[in-house]
Write a protein that holds these residues in place. Structure first.
Motif, short mmCIF file in Angstrom:
data_model
loop_
_atom_site.label_atom_id
_atom_site.label_comp_id
_atom_site.label_asym_id
_atom_site.label_seq_id
_atom_site.Cartn_x
_atom_site.Cartn_y
_atom_site.Cartn_z
N GLN A 141 19.24 38.64 36.61
CA GLN A 141 18.65 38.84 35.28
C GLN A 141 19.50 39.82 34.49
O GLN A 141 20.04 40.78 35.04
N LEU A 142 19.61 39.56 33.22
CA LEU A 142 20.29 40.44 32.28
C LEU A 142 19.26 41.00 31.33
O LEU A 142 18.38 40.28 30.85
N THR A 169 27.59 30.50 26.14
CA THR A 169 29.02 30.41 26.43
C THR A 169 29.56 29.22 25.63
O THR A 169 29.44 28.06 26.06
N PRO A 170 30.14 29.47 24.47
CA PRO A 170 30.56 28.37 23.60
C PRO A 170 31.51 27.38 24.26
O PRO A 170 31.39 26.17 24.04
N VAL A 200 29.58 35.29 29.33
CA VAL A 200 28.28 35.00 28.73
C VAL A 200 28.03 35.98 27.58
O VAL A 200 27.98 37.20 27.79
N GLU A 201 27.88 35.45 26.37
CA GLU A 201 27.68 36.27 25.18
C GLU A 201 26.19 36.40 24.87
O GLU A 201 25.39 35.51 25.19
N VAL A 202 25.84 37.50 24.19
CA VAL A 202 24.45 37.77 23.82
C VAL A 202 24.33 37.74 22.30
O VAL A 202 25.17 38.31 21.59
N SER A 203 23.30 37.07 21.80
CA SER A 203 22.99 37.07 20.36
C SER A 203 21.53 37.42 20.18
O SER A 203 20.66 36.89 20.87
N VAL A 204 21.27 38.32 19.23
CA VAL A 204 19.90 38.74 18.92
C VAL A 204 19.74 38.70 17.41
O VAL A 204 20.66 39.05 16.66
N ASP A 316 29.50 42.54 23.46
CA ASP A 316 28.34 41.65 23.36
C ASP A 316 28.36 40.58 24.45
O ASP A 316 27.72 39.54 24.31
N TYR A 317 29.10 40.84 25.53
CA TYR A 317 29.19 39.83 26.59
C TYR A 317 29.31 40.51 27.95
O TYR A 317 29.61 41.70 28.07
N ILE A 318 29.05 39.71 28.98
CA ILE A 318 29.29 40.11 30.36
C ILE A 318 30.01 38.95 31.04
O ILE A 318 30.08 37.84 30.50
N THR A 319 30.52 39.21 32.22
CA THR A 319 31.13 38.16 33.03
C THR A 319 30.23 37.89 34.23
O THR A 319 29.85 38.82 34.96
#
Length: 580
Positions: A141-142, A169-170, A200-204, A316-319
């Motif tokens: 979980q993130l 992930t575009p 993996v990018e995060v958008s809010v 704004d991302y993690i691997t």
């Protein structure tokens, strides 16, 4: 006997008589209260609403029963105001309605009037990925957190903002929706399931500030007429058009078109010269303007505080690393299971369920093989009419049978005679904001379900939400209760019937749309829909998460790639394994 002795002798008698009288009065009071409550339980919303005008129960009596089953049903009082006098409620339905209204209560600002500069400003806010230095694996979980800031740059001390979040992930066309947790002190947490490896990018985004939601709640309560419908009445060469709606103010005589079978109300203002029986059609009317007061309009500014992206404080991302052990093998898609949250994710533009194995109906032959000898009934609004359009465009052998109705209105029918397949679409009953539809074609879903025999070759899909966003939630709850009752009766006589519920989906939100069809309104209805149908033998297509998680812009009518995935989920419940 002297007067003093006589007084002493009379005193016990006076006390006894007083106590006796007091006991009798208390017994009568309790009898009246109990009879009043018994009468209240037996009343249904039928006949004149004078039956509901009762004196309030004394406060001390309510206090005695505060931990007992609630007999007050405030949500039914709202229904009476909107014309639901001919409904009959079971005790379970009353309790359910009260529970659902409580379930969707939204946190409010501490003060009813908050200056705009004290409201939420997404441009001042930045989200933080917690434990960003950690090594993440598929299945972990993130969590992301943020604190809401106002336009003056001060941290807010209360919650109630409506946020949406997703990870994506575009390069992989992968995406998943997040679960928002409101700490109600200005802090928010968004949880994500990590379901694929890579960057993996995060958008809010802030969909609405808490202060704007208070305006939406006010409008829903005070202005259920802000979207109005109309009907034309015609005899010979004479025609008149009048306004129609639920909760229609009785400022002039009304035509009562309440359904005689299920009690669902509908009203139009009576024409000046024609009778109510002369109604020939139903159509969308228009939108009331000038709804906002004071500085309320400042809470609804596109590019400022409506679906405004919130930026990260750092990366704004993690691997995400691949899972070192084998992934869990999912079984077939089985009806009757509750939805998880998140219910799935996209990977290479395909929706992957968290609970079952989604089959891919990538060729017309696979769809034909699944639907052979089946009748498919699609009930609802234009977002399920898209299923009809997709199937008839993708499967060459499925030919539209011309019923003479507009293609964007219906009812519609398509046939594949070679394979004995029939697919039908029918819009739900009013309120529905379509272009002109003949009044004879306005049928309530519950009534149509009661006419279906059912069986293993009968497939039913239902969606109901988009045209209810401007109305009291109580109206929506009652409509779903009636539909659910008919579904349970259908499954009782024909348990093999496949019933699928499609949830709501998000949409673009310019300012004018927000006041009538906001995602927040849809989200509240979607919560009710999910709860209402949990625990019965139906399946769900989670269009809500499927539209949030995808990279395409939000649209009330999602593009074909999303519709294709909805169809894959739908047919995976109809045909969970490939026929040989």
């Amino acid at each position: 006997m002297d007067k003093q002795a006589a007084g002493k002798a009379a005193l016990p008698f006076s006390i006894s008589r007083f106590l006796f009288t007091l006991l009798v009065l208390m017994a009568l009071l309790l009898l009246i209260l109990n009879s009043g409550n018994i009468k209240y339980d037996k009343y249904s919303i039928s006949g004149s609403d004078s039956k509901w005008r009762r004196y309030p129960t004394p406060k001390f009596y309510l206090a005695m029963r505060q931990n007992v089953e609630t007999r007050k049903t405030p949500w039914t009082h709202k229904l009476v105001q909107c014309g639901y006098q001919n409904q009959s409620f079971t005790p379970e339905e009353r309790s359910e309605g009260t529970f659902l209204m409580k379930m969707i209560e939204w946190p409010k600002p501490p003060n009813p009037a908050v200056p705009f500069l004290k409201s939420s400003d997404p441009s001042h806010v930045h989200f933080v990925i917690l434990n960003s230095a950690k090594t993440f694996y598929v299945g972990d979980q993130l969590q992301v957190t943020l604190r809401m800031i106002d336009f003056e740059g001060h941290p807010k001390q209360y919650g109630g903002d409506y946020l949406q979040g997703r990870i994506h992930t575009p390069a992989l066309k992968a995406g998943s929706a997040g679960t928002v947790i409101d700490n109600q002190d200005g802090f928010y947490y968004i949880n994500f399931n990590l379901s694929w490896p890579g960057k993996v990018e995060v958008s809010v985004s802030l969909v609405h500030p808490s202060e704007g939601i208070q305006v939406l709640e006010r409008l829903r309560k005070e202005r259920p007429d802000r979207v109005y419908l109309k009907s034309t009445f015609k005899i010979g060469g004479t025609s008149e058009t009048t306004v129609c709606n639920l909760c229609l103010p009785q400022t002039k005589p009304l035509c009562n078109f309440t359904d005689l079978r299920n009690g669902e109300p509908w009203f139009c203002y009576k024409p000046k010269t024609l009778p109510c029986t002369a109604r020939i059609n139903h159509a969308k009317g228009g939108y009331e303007k000038g709804l906002l007061i004071g500085e309320e309009s400042r809470y609804f500014q596109s590019g400022v505080n409506i679906k405004k992206p919130i930026l990260p404080s750092a990366a704004d991302y993690i691997t995400v690393e691949p899972l070192p052990r084998a992934a869990k093998v999912l079984g077939e898609c089985v009806r009757g299971k509750p939805m998880l949250s998140p219910s799935g994710y996209y990977y290479k533009d395909q929706w992957m369920s968290m609970t079952c194995n989604i089959r891919r109906f990538d060729t017309p032959a696979r769809i034909i093989n699944c639907l052979r000898r089946k009748t498919v009934d699609l009930f609802g609004d234009s977002t399920i009419r898209q299923w009809f359009e997709y199937l008839t465009q993708f499967v060459p052998g499925l030919k539209i049978f011309d019923l003479g109705n507009p293609q964007k209105v219906g009812p519609l029918c398509a046939l594949d005679l070679a394979n004995n397949i029939m697919v039908k679409y029918r819009p739900h009953g009013p309120p529905i904001q379509f272009n002109t539809i003949w009044s004879q074609h306005l049928h309530y879903i519950a009534n149509k379900l009661d006419e279906i025999k059912g069986g293993k070759n009968t497939v039913i899909a239902i969606t109901l939400w988009a045209h209810f966003t401007t109305f009291p939630v109580e109206v929506y709850i009652r409509r779903l209760q009636n539909i659910r009752r008919s579904i349970l009766q259908l499954l009782g006589r024909s348990p093999d019937t496949v019933v699928v519920i499609k949830t709501a989906n998000v949409r673009a939100l310019p300012q004018d749309v927000s006041l009538y069809n906001s995602d927040w309104y849809s989200y509240q209805l979607d919560l009710v829909l999910r709860k209402m149908f949990t625990g019965i033998n139906v399946a769900f297509v989670d269009a809500w998460e499927m539209t949030i998680a995808h990279y395409l812009p939000h649209d009330i009518h999602p593009q074909q790639v999303i519709i294709k995935n909805e169809i894959d989920v739908f047919l995976s419940y109809v045909c969970p394994f490939e026929k040989r």
